[in-house]
Design a protein around this motif. Structure first.
Motif, PDB file in Angstrom:
ATOM      1  N   PHE A   1     -52.370 -63.968 -65.733  1.00 17.85           N
ATOM      2  CA  PHE A   1     -52.678 -64.201 -64.321  1.00 17.85           C
ATOM      3  C   PHE A   1     -53.191 -62.972 -63.573  1.00 17.85           C
ATOM      4  O   PHE A   1     -53.529 -63.078 -62.400  1.00 17.85           O
ATOM      5  CB  PHE A   1     -51.500 -64.826 -63.553  1.00 17.85           C
ATOM      6  CG  PHE A   1     -51.083 -66.155 -64.099  1.00 17.85           C
ATOM      7  CD1 PHE A   1     -51.864 -67.281 -63.907  1.00 17.85           C
ATOM      8  CD2 PHE A   1     -49.897 -66.286 -64.803  1.00 17.85           C
ATOM      9  CE1 PHE A   1     -51.478 -68.516 -64.416  1.00 17.85           C
ATOM     10  CE2 PHE A   1     -49.503 -67.516 -65.315  1.00 17.85           C
ATOM     11  CZ  PHE A   1     -50.300 -68.631 -65.118  1.00 17.85           C
TER      12      PHE A   1
ATOM     13  N   TYR B   1     -53.552 -69.700 -58.854  1.00 17.83           N
ATOM     14  CA  TYR B   1     -52.331 -69.073 -58.359  1.00 17.83           C
ATOM     15  C   TYR B   1     -51.450 -70.083 -57.626  1.00 17.83           C
ATOM     16  O   TYR B   1     -50.228 -70.073 -57.765  1.00 17.83           O
ATOM     17  CB  TYR B   1     -52.653 -67.887 -57.458  1.00 17.83           C
ATOM     18  CG  TYR B   1     -52.733 -66.569 -58.180  1.00 17.83           C
ATOM     19  CD1 TYR B   1     -51.890 -65.519 -57.854  1.00 17.83           C
ATOM     20  CD2 TYR B   1     -53.646 -66.367 -59.203  1.00 17.83           C
ATOM     21  CE1 TYR B   1     -51.960 -64.305 -58.511  1.00 17.83           C
ATOM     22  CE2 TYR B   1     -53.728 -65.156 -59.872  1.00 17.83           C
ATOM     23  CZ  TYR B   1     -52.875 -64.131 -59.519  1.00 17.83           C
ATOM     24  OH  TYR B   1     -52.940 -62.930 -60.173  1.00 17.83           O
TER      25      TYR B   1
ATOM     26  N   ILE C   1     -59.660 -64.401 -64.419  1.00 17.68           N
ATOM     27  CA  ILE C   1     -58.200 -64.438 -64.516  1.00 17.68           C
ATOM     28  C   ILE C   1     -57.805 -64.203 -65.974  1.00 17.68           C
ATOM     29  O   ILE C   1     -58.288 -64.899 -66.870  1.00 17.68           O
ATOM     30  CB  ILE C   1     -57.656 -65.794 -64.032  1.00 17.68           C
ATOM     31  CG1 ILE C   1     -58.163 -66.090 -62.617  1.00 17.68           C
ATOM     32  CG2 ILE C   1     -56.125 -65.822 -64.091  1.00 17.68           C
ATOM     33  CD1 ILE C   1     -58.112 -67.545 -62.246  1.00 17.68           C
TER      34      ILE C   1
ATOM     35  N   LEU D   1     -48.465 -70.688 -60.062  1.00 19.29           N
ATOM     36  CA  LEU D   1     -47.444 -69.729 -59.642  1.00 19.29           C
ATOM     37  C   LEU D   1     -46.801 -70.077 -58.301  1.00 19.29           C
ATOM     38  O   LEU D   1     -45.855 -69.419 -57.878  1.00 19.29           O
ATOM     39  CB  LEU D   1     -48.048 -68.321 -59.567  1.00 19.29           C
ATOM     40  CG  LEU D   1     -48.670 -67.790 -60.860  1.00 19.29           C
ATOM     41  CD1 LEU D   1     -49.385 -66.473 -60.605  1.00 19.29           C
ATOM     42  CD2 LEU D   1     -47.627 -67.644 -61.940  1.00 19.29           C
TER      43      LEU D   1
ATOM     44  N   LEU E   1     -52.911 -67.094 -52.393  1.00 17.91           N
ATOM     45  CA  LEU E   1     -53.697 -65.866 -52.277  1.00 17.91           C
ATOM     46  C   LEU E   1     -54.461 -65.875 -50.960  1.00 17.91           C
ATOM     47  O   LEU E   1     -54.766 -66.953 -50.428  1.00 17.91           O
ATOM     48  CB  LEU E   1     -54.705 -65.765 -53.423  1.00 17.91           C
ATOM     49  CG  LEU E   1     -54.158 -65.560 -54.827  1.00 17.91           C
ATOM     50  CD1 LEU E   1     -55.303 -65.470 -55.832  1.00 17.91           C
ATOM     51  CD2 LEU E   1     -53.292 -64.319 -54.911  1.00 17.91           C
TER      52      LEU E   1
END
Length: 138
Positions: free
Chosen positions: A78, A32, A94, A36, A40
């Motif tokens: 994702f 992540y 994932i 992205l 998290l």
């Protein structure tokens, strides 16, 4: 699967949170952040070891009830696939594409597997989307 190939082979490390080694949640954190730009929650303080399945399941249960995770029916790239280990919901993968997940195999390494195979599909407990900071693709 180009983005996910980058993570195949990362070694398992209990409570790990980096490309040098991670557990299943650590792998999600690494992906992540890198793919992205999202951080998290760490959750590392919530369990002593990934082997403590009841602690992990309790933590996951509390977190999936929060507004930062949305239960979804149709997975998108994702999304987090939550699996039972025995009776406890304590493993995540994932979503990469239909039938393919990236996950950390305990005591092994990150790998692709078919989450629709009988071994995994019967254990799938839910699909969750991280909603804090994500934007829908147009």
């Amino acid at each position: 699967m180009s983005w996910s190939n980058t993570y195949v082979g990362i070694p398992y490390k209990d409570l790990g949170r980096s490309v040098t080694g991670c557990d299943c949640w650590g792998l999600a954190k690494v992906v992540y952040q890198a793919e992205l730009g999202l951080t998290l929650p760490d959750y590392r303080d919530g369990y002593v070891s990934a082997e403590e399945q009841a602690e992990v399941a309790s933590l996951i249960g509390k977190e999936t009830a929060t507004s930062i995770w949305a239960l979804v029916e149709a997975p998108k790239e994702f999304d987090i696939l939550l699996f039972r280990h025995g009776r406890l919901e304590s493993h995540v993968g994932i979503y990469v594409q239909h039938g393919v997940m990236l996950h950390m195999a305990t005591e092994d390494q990150a790998k692709h597997e078919d989450y629709l195979s009988p071994r995994w599909h019967r254990r799938l407990a839910g699909i969750f989307r991280f909603t804090a900071g994500l934007k829908e693709a147009s």
